[in-house]
Design a protein around this motif. Structure first.
Motif, PDB file in Angstrom:
ATOM      1  N   ARG A  63      -6.819  -2.613  -4.103  1.00 27.24           N
ATOM      2  CA  ARG A  63      -6.116  -3.110  -5.283  1.00 27.24           C
ATOM      3  C   ARG A  63      -4.978  -2.157  -5.599  1.00 27.24           C
ATOM      4  NH1 ARG A  63      -5.455  -7.857  -8.121  1.00 27.24           N
ATOM      5  NH2 ARG A  63      -4.765  -7.391 -10.244  1.00 27.24           N
ATOM      6  N   SER A  64      -3.776  -2.663  -5.614  1.00 28.66           N
ATOM      7  CA  SER A  64      -2.632  -1.800  -5.859  1.00 28.66           C
ATOM      8  C   SER A  64      -1.494  -2.614  -6.446  1.00 28.66           C
ATOM      9  CB  SER A  64      -2.182  -1.122  -4.560  1.00 28.66           C
ATOM     10  OG  SER A  64      -1.076  -0.288  -4.782  1.00 28.66           O
ATOM     11  N   ALA A  65      -0.674  -1.969  -7.235  1.00 27.70           N
ATOM     12  CA  ALA A  65       0.474  -2.650  -7.820  1.00 27.70           C
ATOM     13  C   ALA A  65       1.751  -1.879  -7.504  1.00 27.70           C
ATOM     14  CB  ALA A  65       0.309  -2.771  -9.333  1.00 27.70           C
ATOM     15  N   ARG A  66       2.758  -2.606  -7.026  1.00 24.73           N
ATOM     16  CA  ARG A  66       4.091  -2.034  -6.804  1.00 24.73           C
ATOM     17  C   ARG A  66       4.073  -0.827  -5.859  1.00 24.73           C
ATOM     18  NH1 ARG A  66       7.945  -3.180 -10.712  1.00 24.73           N
ATOM     19  NH2 ARG A  66       8.839  -1.123 -10.410  1.00 24.73           N
ATOM     20  N   LYS A  67       3.297  -0.901  -4.812  1.00 23.12           N
ATOM     21  CA  LYS A  67       3.194   0.230  -3.890  1.00 23.12           C
ATOM     22  C   LYS A  67       4.110   0.018  -2.690  1.00 23.12           C
ATOM     23  CE  LYS A  67       0.915   4.148  -3.448  1.00 23.12           C
ATOM     24  NZ  LYS A  67       0.786   5.150  -4.488  1.00 23.12           N
TER      25      LYS A  67
ATOM     26  N   LEU B  30      -1.699  -9.142  -9.801  1.00 26.42           N
ATOM     27  CA  LEU B  30      -2.053  -9.211  -8.387  1.00 26.42           C
ATOM     28  C   LEU B  30      -1.722  -7.902  -7.692  1.00 26.42           C
ATOM     29  CD1 LEU B  30       0.976  -9.551  -7.101  1.00 26.42           C
ATOM     30  CD2 LEU B  30       0.576 -11.969  -7.440  1.00 26.42           C
ATOM     31  N   SER B  31      -2.251  -7.724  -6.505  1.00 28.43           N
ATOM     32  CA  SER B  31      -1.887  -6.572  -5.679  1.00 28.43           C
ATOM     33  C   SER B  31      -0.554  -6.869  -5.005  1.00 28.43           C
ATOM     34  CB  SER B  31      -2.958  -6.319  -4.621  1.00 28.43           C
ATOM     35  OG  SER B  31      -4.136  -5.803  -5.209  1.00 28.43           O
ATOM     36  N   ALA B  32       0.366  -5.913  -5.044  1.00 29.35           N
ATOM     37  CA  ALA B  32       1.697  -6.154  -4.490  1.00 29.35           C
ATOM     38  C   ALA B  32       2.187  -4.944  -3.718  1.00 29.35           C
ATOM     39  CB  ALA B  32       2.669  -6.494  -5.614  1.00 29.35           C
ATOM     40  N   PHE B  33       2.843  -5.215  -2.603  1.00 33.75           N
ATOM     41  CA  PHE B  33       3.273  -4.154  -1.696  1.00 33.75           C
ATOM     42  C   PHE B  33       4.674  -4.434  -1.165  1.00 33.75           C
ATOM     43  CE2 PHE B  33      -1.288  -4.534  -1.573  1.00 33.75           C
ATOM     44  CZ  PHE B  33      -1.759  -3.232  -1.563  1.00 33.75           C
ATOM     45  N   ILE B  34       5.409  -3.353  -0.935  1.00 36.18           N
ATOM     46  CA  ILE B  34       6.665  -3.395  -0.174  1.00 36.18           C
ATOM     47  C   ILE B  34       6.422  -2.595   1.097  1.00 36.18           C
ATOM     48  CG2 ILE B  34       9.103  -2.796  -0.114  1.00 36.18           C
ATOM     49  CD1 ILE B  34       8.594  -4.843  -2.251  1.00 36.18           C
ATOM     50  N   PHE B  35       6.603  -3.208   2.240  1.00 39.41           N
ATOM     51  CA  PHE B  35       6.466  -2.514   3.520  1.00 39.41           C
ATOM     52  C   PHE B  35       7.856  -2.306   4.120  1.00 39.41           C
ATOM     53  CE2 PHE B  35       1.882  -3.783   4.930  1.00 39.41           C
ATOM     54  CZ  PHE B  35       1.372  -2.988   3.922  1.00 39.41           C
TER      55      PHE B  35
ATOM     56  N   ALA C 215      16.799  -6.609  -2.677  1.00 41.65           N
ATOM     57  CA  ALA C 215      15.652  -7.513  -2.582  1.00 41.65           C
ATOM     58  C   ALA C 215      14.372  -6.800  -2.997  1.00 41.65           C
ATOM     59  CB  ALA C 215      15.529  -8.054  -1.161  1.00 41.65           C
ATOM     60  N   GLU C 216      14.209  -5.548  -2.575  1.00 45.47           N
ATOM     61  CA  GLU C 216      13.040  -4.775  -2.999  1.00 45.47           C
ATOM     62  C   GLU C 216      12.963  -4.710  -4.523  1.00 45.47           C
ATOM     63  OE1 GLU C 216      12.566  -1.533   0.680  1.00 45.47           O
ATOM     64  OE2 GLU C 216      12.754  -0.863  -1.393  1.00 45.47           O
ATOM     65  N   LYS C 217      14.072  -4.360  -5.152  1.00 45.18           N
ATOM     66  CA  LYS C 217      14.102  -4.251  -6.614  1.00 45.18           C
ATOM     67  C   LYS C 217      13.793  -5.597  -7.261  1.00 45.18           C
ATOM     68  CE  LYS C 217      17.491  -0.474  -6.749  1.00 45.18           C
ATOM     69  NZ  LYS C 217      18.876  -0.092  -7.154  1.00 45.18           N
ATOM     70  N   GLY C 218      14.339  -6.662  -6.680  1.00 49.58           N
ATOM     71  CA  GLY C 218      14.120  -7.991  -7.224  1.00 49.58           C
ATOM     72  C   GLY C 218      12.662  -8.408  -7.169  1.00 49.58           C
ATOM     73  N   TRP C 219      12.011  -8.151  -6.041  1.00 46.51           N
ATOM     74  CA  TRP C 219      10.599  -8.523  -5.914  1.00 46.51           C
ATOM     75  C   TRP C 219       9.722  -7.653  -6.806  1.00 46.51           C
ATOM     76  CZ3 TRP C 219       8.706 -12.882  -4.452  1.00 46.51           C
ATOM     77  CH2 TRP C 219       9.434 -13.689  -3.572  1.00 46.51           C
ATOM     78  N   LEU C 220      10.081  -6.380  -6.957  1.00 48.53           N
ATOM     79  CA  LEU C 220       9.320  -5.524  -7.864  1.00 48.53           C
ATOM     80  C   LEU C 220       9.434  -6.023  -9.309  1.00 48.53           C
ATOM     81  CD1 LEU C 220      10.112  -1.983  -6.398  1.00 48.53           C
ATOM     82  CD2 LEU C 220       7.923  -3.194  -6.329  1.00 48.53           C
ATOM     83  N   ASN C 221      10.604  -6.531  -9.664  1.00 54.70           N
ATOM     84  CA  ASN C 221      10.782  -7.090 -11.009  1.00 54.70           C
ATOM     85  C   ASN C 221       9.956  -8.363 -11.189  1.00 54.70           C
ATOM     86  OD1 ASN C 221      12.550  -5.092 -11.899  1.00 54.70           O
ATOM     87  ND2 ASN C 221      14.367  -6.212 -11.226  1.00 54.70           N
ATOM     88  N   VAL C 222       9.936  -9.186 -10.145  1.00 57.27           N
ATOM     89  CA  VAL C 222       9.201 -10.451 -10.225  1.00 57.27           C
ATOM     90  C   VAL C 222       7.712 -10.204 -10.456  1.00 57.27           C
ATOM     91  CG1 VAL C 222       8.383 -12.405  -8.825  1.00 57.27           C
ATOM     92  CG2 VAL C 222      10.822 -11.859  -8.909  1.00 57.27           C
TER      93      VAL C 222
END
Length: 331
Positions: free
Chosen positions: A235-239, A176-181, A163-170
């Motif tokens: 502001r961050s991408a894929r963090k 936009l700013s995007a994060f995985i916690f 799921a992490e990989k999938g959302w990073l691909n999306v």
């Protein structure tokens, strides 16, 4: 045990009892999967003047969310159409808290081929997917940070990693700013070791399986909320961030401390069978998860750097008039 090259153990910081969350310009938050964490965050944002929408799985839960002031929708991630989720078009912030489903994976990623197109045509400025530290697998007790190679072992951990990989691909082509916690075991008011003990609840099978682990990661829901609010300010991408406290103590130690707290405040309440017995054999397994990046990059000062602070705050929130919370702890 020595730390792997480049991995630093967390530096304990005093609990910031007087710390206040960042005051953000109100926007429109959509929570996909408004469970324990989603509801907690939603209530804090509503208090700051945000519009908050959320999805749930039943009309009864929809009513509960609406009573909090949310715009709620019953949404089945495996079958409901994204076009019917109007709040997705309007939202400026998106918090994803729907867990993967065995045999399916992440239901939003697997069931909606139009997901990326829908998000690209929306007003989104920020996205956060709530994952789990389980993606690291068993690291033999080593300290692990976000750059540590994941090695999920259980089926649920493998689905989280996918799921992490999938959302990073999306989000690759989204501006936009995007994060995985990666969250540790979540606890908070109504969902903690003291709640389990006070209500004389026996441990679930899943809880018992974790009893012998030498190290466990956990995080108070208030500190998850802190991390989410802090991430909205940058502001961050894929963090990716580990969201855990400073003390990877074994669960047996946590329950022993919780038992002593409850016994002091409510003598005679505890049933001996509820508090897990001290393990004769501790299995040196799992991992110690570092939160250095969380503190240094997001500037988060944990309200509850250890389980002791967190459990004490929960117990202190109880009043003589109130009944004990009706949820079973899972820390």
């Amino acid at each position: 045990m020595a730390l792997p090259r480049g991995v630093r153990s967390p530096r304990p910081m005093a609990a910031a009892a007087a710390a206040s969350p960042p005051q953000l310009r109100p926007g429109h938050m959509l929570v996909l999967g408004t469970g324990f964490v989603g509801r907690y965050v939603s209530q804090r944002l509503l208090a700051q003047g945000w519009r908050v929408s959320g999805t749930c799985t039943s009309p009864a839960k929809k009513t509960e969310l609406e009573m909090l002031g949310m715009d709620a929708s019953v949404f089945d991630a495996t079958s409901s159409s994204l076009t019917n989720l109007r709040s997705l078009q309007d939202a400026t912030h998106l918090l994803i808290s729907i867990p993967p489903i065995p045999g399916i994976g992440d239901p939003l990623l697997s069931s909606h081929s139009d997901l990326q197109t829908t998000l690209s045509n929306s007003n989104l400025q920020w996205l956060c997917y709530l994952s789990s530290t389980s993606v690291y697998g068993d690291c033999g007790g080593a300290w692990v940070d976000e750059d540590y190679t994941v090695n999920p072992k259980s089926e649920s951990a493998k689905l989280r990693n996918a799921a992490e990989k999938g959302w990073l691909n999306v989000i690759d082509d989204l501006d936009l700013s995007a994060f995985i916690f990666r969250l540790g075991g979540i606890y908070g008011p109504g969902r903690s070791a003291v709640d389990t003990i006070a209500k004389s609840k026996s441990l679930s099978r899943r809880q018992k399986l974790r009893e012998s682990k030498q190290y466990t990661a956990r995080i108070h829901v208030a500190d998850i909320c802190q991390a989410i609010l802090a991430s909205m300010s940058i502001r961050s991408a894929r963090k990716i961030y580990n969201v855990v406290d400073d003390d990877p103590a074994p669960r047996s130690e946590v329950f022993a401390f919780a038992g002593s707290l409850v016994e002091r405040k409510h003598p005679g309440l505890i049933m001996d069978s509820v508090v897990p017995a001290t393990q004769d054999r501790i299995v040196a397994a799992e991992k110690r998860v570092s939160n250095v990046r969380l503190k240094e990059e997001l500037g988060v000062r944990l309200l509850h750097p250890t389980y002791k602070s967190g459990l004490q705050s929960i117990l202190e929130s109880w009043s003589v008039e109130s009944s004990f919370p009706n949820r079973t702890g899972d820390v």
